[in-house]
Write an enzyme that holds these catalytic residues in place. Structure first.
Site, short mmCIF file in Angstrom:
data_model
loop_
_atom_site.label_atom_id
_atom_site.label_comp_id
_atom_site.label_asym_id
_atom_site.label_seq_id
_atom_site.Cartn_x
_atom_site.Cartn_y
_atom_site.Cartn_z
N CYS A 1 0.84 -1.19 0.00
CA CYS A 1 0.00 0.00 0.00
C CYS A 1 0.88 1.25 0.00
O CYS A 1 1.95 1.24 0.60
CB CYS A 1 -0.86 0.04 1.27
SG CYS A 1 -2.03 -1.29 1.40
N PRO A 2 0.49 2.31 -0.60
CA PRO A 2 -0.78 2.52 -1.30
C PRO A 2 -0.64 2.31 -2.81
O PRO A 2 -1.57 2.63 -3.55
CB PRO A 2 -1.05 4.00 -1.01
CG PRO A 2 0.32 4.62 -1.02
CD PRO A 2 1.24 3.58 -0.47
#
Lengths: 83, 496
Positions: A22-23
């Site tokens: 992530c992200p």
């Protein structure tokens, strides 16, 4: 291995964000879908489980369709159709 | 295409085909059971050796529960703010609010009865600044301090690098003196020197020492109950001050804002398509509720996490009363592990969920063993100590958290070793660095400085959260620019 985006056929594209946490997977997916035409299908390859939770809700909120999702021992392959 | 490897008889007696995928799943579940057995063996074995070890085992089992919940709900404080700003997905923020409300609701009676292990932190603008550092770091790293632990349990080596970076940064930052003293205001140095700390603590040599003793300690430590003039350990203080004013009211407003800005439009569009009414109070309430239950896994994880966090405090306090001590330093001394205790004979023993200090401690312990003095600063030498990681209660919690996440990931076939690339490793190191700095400035991370504090009515909790949100916004801005640049190159080759 870095991120890759390829044309897989007529109206079909493949975004590979394996290895990213992530992200990155969700941001790349959002940006890729924004640039596709209505009806185009994006095959998304990723291996970060938590990104999947966010991507699924993003697809639903944006009105796109999740055609298919596979989990092969932590390797996720999803097909998303742009609305 | 899955490759068949053997025939097998199913539970219904039907002959089927076992694929390599089924075989992997079976092996993963076997590993999950093995890990669970390992933790049970540690608990039982150490208890038989000496009953005091049950104190460490309580940390271990709550750590295991935290890890399982985090992995099950993909619970990440970074995601809460980052996904909201980056892709307009509020599922994680909602999960965290649910967890905080539950934690607060179960904590309130514990606080009212005087059995809480929680202590409020000093309140000032330092919490916001610390939160900004932490918020930028958690977006760059790809996860907060707690999610880096659970992702390590999923086999993510990037997350392990984040933990290493947070650990090393904190330990070095807590002890940095010499040239860094030049950046300390004179008033801090003077105020720190007046605190009368033991001679073994070189309080005027060290940036963090003077920041703590010369600035942070001068600020009031307040809960919302105390701000309203109510005793903290009273029914009115705990329920009205801390729970209602400190948690329910701001959480309700936060969710309402999220609903209006990030959720309402897509909810009404879906209702319109389904031919349902799109106006009226009933519609708005249905929309608000749909936001709460949008992601069941996250909501369930938040619910269990919130209750477990409060019970953790209660159980630890019960054991402290049973064994007759207020800090695990006494326990470690009784069982013969007296290396690395602070000058007060204490070690880090929060009595609740915490992440970053135990990460700094193991590096501090390694540095001390290498001959680099680390017990002359406030962080290690006066408060937390640097006990052997093998016997550090909070380390038992963090290691079990990783184990709990691994068990859950293996069980759901989501475990996969992921090697870092140079790019992802770089983000992990940089993000961990910023989180390490933020954690020391804020006296905690997304768990210790935000989640636990908000849930216990500490006024500094929301300030740290505000900083985290601002930092996450900056981090998202940066990544939007970075990914746009990279993706544009790739898409150009496809004519897009």
């Amino acid at each position: 291995m870095g991120m890759s985006f390829e044309k897989a056929g007529d109206g079909k594209y493949c975004l590979n964000v394996n290895g990213y946490v992530c992200p990155h997977p969700q941001i790349y997916t959002k940006k890729a879908l924004e640039k596709l035409a209505s009806g185009d299908v994006l095959e998304l390859l990723f291996d970060n489980p938590s990104s999947g939770e966010s991507i699924e809700q993003m697809i639903e909120n944006d009105g796109n369709e999740l055609l298919d999702k596979q989990n092969q021992s932590g390797q996720f392959i999803w097909r998303i159709q742009k609305s | 295409m899955q490759q068949p490897v053997a025939d097998a008889v199913t539970a219904d007696g039907v002959i089927g085909t076992v694929t390599t995928e089924d075989e992997k799943r079976r092996k993963h579940r076997l590993w999950a059971k093995g890990l669970l057995g390992f933790f049970a063996f540690i608990s039982v074995g150490t208890y038989i050796y000496n009953e005091y070890y049950i104190y460490l085992s309580v940390y271990l089992w709550f750590g295991l529960i935290y890890g399982m919940c985090l992995q099950y709900g993909k619970f990440c404080f970074s995601s809460a703010f980052r996904d909201l700003f980056a892709i307009r997905v509020p599922r994680m923020l909602v999960g965290i609010v649910i967890a905080t409300l539950l934690f607060g609701a179960v904590s309130a009676p514990i606080t009212a009865s005087g059995l809480s292990t929680f202590h409020a932190a000093p309140v000032s603008e330092h919490a916001i600044i610390a939160g900004i550092f932490f918020g930028v770091g958690m977006v760059i790293a790809g996860g907060c301090a707690s999610s880096s632990l659970y992702k390590t349990g999923e086999g993510n080596i990037n997350a392990l690098i984040v933990i290493l970076s947070i650990s090393v940064t904190q330990a070095l930052f807590a002890d940095v003196g010499g040239w860094a003293n030049a950046f300390v205001p004179e008033s801090w140095t003077q105020s720190a020197a007046e605190k009368g700390l033991p001679a073994s603590i070189t309080v005027t040599d060290g940036w963090v020492d003077q920041y703590l003793a010369g600035y942070v300690w001068n600020k009031p430590a307040l809960t919302y109950a105390q701000i309203l003039g109510l005793p903290n350990d009273s029914v009115a203080g705990a329920f009205v001050g801390n729970l209602f004013v400190g948690i329910m009211l701001p959480a309700g407003i936060l969710l309402a804002v999220v609903y209006v800005v990030y959720w309402r439009k897509s909810f009404l569009n879906k209702r319109k398509k389904a031919g349902k009414p799109v106006s009226g109070i009933g519609t708005e309430l249905a929309g608000y509720w749909s936001l709460i239950i949008a992601n069941k896994r996250t909501a369930i994880a938040g619910l269990i996490l919130g209750i477990a966090c409060a019970l953790h405090m209660l159980v630890i306090q019960g054991l402290r009363v049973k064994f007759g001590f207020k800090n695990a330093g006494v326990l470690l001394d009784r069982i013969g592990w007296d290396f690395g205790l602070s000058v007060q004979g204490t070690v880090f023993d929060p009595g609740y969920w915490y992440v970053t200090t135990q990460e700094a401690q193991w590096v501090g312990w390694v540095l001390q063993k290498m001959g680099i003095e680390n017990l002359d600063n406030i962080y290690f030498g006066f408060v937390n100590g640097i006990p052997n990681p093998a016997i550090n209660p909070a380390d038992w919690m963090s290691l079990a958290l990783i184990g709990g996440a691994a068990i859950m990931a293996l069980y759901h076939n989501e475990f996969k070793f992921k090697k870092p690339t140079w790019e992802t490793a770089m983000w992990s190191v940089i993000g961990g660095f910023f989180m390490g700095i933020g954690a020391r400035l804020g006296l905690g991370c997304n768990v210790g400085a935000f989640f636990v504090r908000v849930a216990n009515g500490d006024a500094s909790g929301w300030l740290f959260g505000l900083g985290m949100a601002a930092g996450a916004y900056l981090g998202v801005k940066f990544f939007n620019w970075w990914t746009e640049r990279k993706l544009a190159k790739e898409m150009a080759s496809c004519g897009l």
